[in-house]
Design an enzyme around this catalytic site. Structure first.
Site, PDB file in Angstrom:
ATOM      1  N   ARG A  86      61.390  51.520 -71.000  1.00 34.62           N
ATOM      2  CA  ARG A  86      61.124  52.268 -72.231  1.00 34.62           C
ATOM      3  C   ARG A  86      60.145  51.519 -73.143  1.00 34.62           C
ATOM      4  O   ARG A  86      59.811  52.047 -74.213  1.00 34.62           O
ATOM      5  CB  ARG A  86      62.444  52.480 -72.989  1.00 34.62           C
ATOM      6  CG  ARG A  86      63.105  53.838 -72.739  1.00 34.62           C
ATOM      7  CD  ARG A  86      64.422  53.870 -73.502  1.00 34.62           C
ATOM      8  NE  ARG A  86      64.880  55.188 -73.826  1.00 34.62           N
ATOM      9  CZ  ARG A  86      65.760  55.903 -73.121  1.00 34.62           C
ATOM     10  NH1 ARG A  86      66.228  55.435 -71.999  1.00 34.62           N
ATOM     11  NH2 ARG A  86      66.148  57.086 -73.548  1.00 34.62           N
ATOM     12  N   ARG A 125      73.850  69.598 -76.483  1.00 36.04           N
ATOM     13  CA  ARG A 125      74.579  68.613 -75.660  1.00 36.04           C
ATOM     14  C   ARG A 125      75.699  67.975 -76.467  1.00 36.04           C
ATOM     15  O   ARG A 125      76.815  67.805 -75.982  1.00 36.04           O
ATOM     16  CB  ARG A 125      73.594  67.546 -75.149  1.00 36.04           C
ATOM     17  CG  ARG A 125      74.248  66.482 -74.288  1.00 36.04           C
ATOM     18  CD  ARG A 125      73.235  65.530 -73.674  1.00 36.04           C
ATOM     19  NE  ARG A 125      72.543  64.737 -74.679  1.00 36.04           N
ATOM     20  CZ  ARG A 125      71.604  63.817 -74.412  1.00 36.04           C
ATOM     21  NH1 ARG A 125      71.257  63.603 -73.154  1.00 36.04           N
ATOM     22  NH2 ARG A 125      71.028  63.132 -75.372  1.00 36.04           N
ATOM     23  N   ARG A 127      76.217  64.868 -77.695  1.00 32.88           N
ATOM     24  CA  ARG A 127      76.691  63.500 -77.473  1.00 32.88           C
ATOM     25  C   ARG A 127      76.750  62.799 -78.830  1.00 32.88           C
ATOM     26  O   ARG A 127      76.175  63.283 -79.803  1.00 32.88           O
ATOM     27  CB  ARG A 127      75.699  62.805 -76.527  1.00 32.88           C
ATOM     28  CG  ARG A 127      76.300  61.763 -75.634  1.00 32.88           C
ATOM     29  CD  ARG A 127      75.326  61.356 -74.560  1.00 32.88           C
ATOM     30  NE  ARG A 127      74.140  60.716 -75.085  1.00 32.88           N
ATOM     31  CZ  ARG A 127      73.044  60.471 -74.374  1.00 32.88           C
ATOM     32  NH1 ARG A 127      72.995  60.808 -73.109  1.00 32.88           N
ATOM     33  NH2 ARG A 127      71.996  59.891 -74.923  1.00 32.88           N
ATOM     34  N   ARG A 138      64.771  59.058 -82.571  1.00 31.99           N
ATOM     35  CA  ARG A 138      64.561  58.741 -81.153  1.00 31.99           C
ATOM     36  C   ARG A 138      63.208  59.262 -80.667  1.00 31.99           C
ATOM     37  O   ARG A 138      62.530  58.604 -79.876  1.00 31.99           O
ATOM     38  CB  ARG A 138      65.698  59.336 -80.314  1.00 31.99           C
ATOM     39  CG  ARG A 138      67.009  58.613 -80.581  1.00 31.99           C
ATOM     40  CD  ARG A 138      68.165  59.311 -79.946  1.00 31.99           C
ATOM     41  NE  ARG A 138      68.111  59.221 -78.508  1.00 31.99           N
ATOM     42  CZ  ARG A 138      68.883  59.919 -77.691  1.00 31.99           C
ATOM     43  NH1 ARG A 138      69.781  60.742 -78.192  1.00 31.99           N
ATOM     44  NH2 ARG A 138      68.784  59.758 -76.405  1.00 31.99           N
TER      45      ARG A 138
END
Ligand code: B4P
Length: 181
Positions: A86, A125, A127, A138
């Site tokens: 990353r 999602r 999370r 992010r």
């Protein structure tokens, strides 16, 4: 054969990795899953990583590189790297690790998905690190620290860019065409 699946957070790297694993004999190595396992185990590494992940930032390069090194050495025949590298430092460390084993990355598959679609998917999602503020951070971190890897692998002649929009099966068939070449 070593393969990297590259893309923004929520672009479907983990989802496609499951499909790839079922068709190609590669060891799936997800640094995100490894970090979540450390958190679940309540380890010191997990505790430190959780705060960083909840804020949508990247965990320290040295920690990640150490975590990956052990796995790569025991699966020298073929790894699917999901969510790693990353950063440029991680990419260079990976090249060096593989070189030591007399190997190299064969393909880098980049999943291209629009930010609005990513935000929609991640909110669905749900999370722990999927709230809107964290998601936006992010995406900013991705653009700043991970997107330069697109150029890095393009220059190495290893990058295939595909659309990550459509059904899971449609996207996998795009990946399959590249890996079967
Ligand atoms: P990761 O675990 O890598 O996760 P991700 O980028 O959020 O998701 P991914 O792209 O795999 O999307 P998914 O398939 O789940 O990273 C989590 C955190 O860990 C990072 O923010 C960072 O803090 C830390 N970390 C991890 N690796 C690191 C490293 N190397 N260095 C430093 N820090 C690191 O898909 C997302 C959603 O979309 C799912 O709900 C899925 O069902 C849905 N979806 C998938 N495909 C779809 C499709 N075609 N259409 C509609 N929905 C779809």
């Amino acid at each position: 054969m070593h393969v990297i699946i590259l893309g923004a957070p929520g672009s479907g790297k983990g989802t496609q990795s499951i499909e790839i694993m079922q068709h190609f004999s590669l060891k799936h190595l997800s640094t995100g899953d490894m970090l979540r396992a450390e958190i679940a185990a309540g380890s010191a590494l997990g505790l430190a990583a959780k705060a960083v992940m909840d804020a949508g930032n990247l965990v320290n390069d040295d920690i990640i590189i150490d975590m990956v090194k052990n796995q790569v050495q025991s699966h020298a025949s073929g790894v699917l790297f999901d969510g790693f590298p990353r950063t440029k430092a991680q990419a260079e460390a990976l090249d060096a690790m593989l070189k030591e084993l007399g190997s190299e990355i064969a393909h880098v598959i980049q999943l291209d998905v629009a930010d609005e679609e990513i935000i929609k998917r991640m909110l669905a999602r749900g999370r722990e690190d999927d709230n809107e503020e964290t998601i936006r951070n992010r995406l900013a971190v991705y653009n700043e620290q991970t997107a330069p890897l697109i150029d890095y692998y393009q220059k190495a002649g290893k990058l295939s860019r595909i659309s990550g929009t459509g059904s899971v099966a449609e996207i996998f068939s795009r990946i399959q065409q590249i890996l079967e070449k």
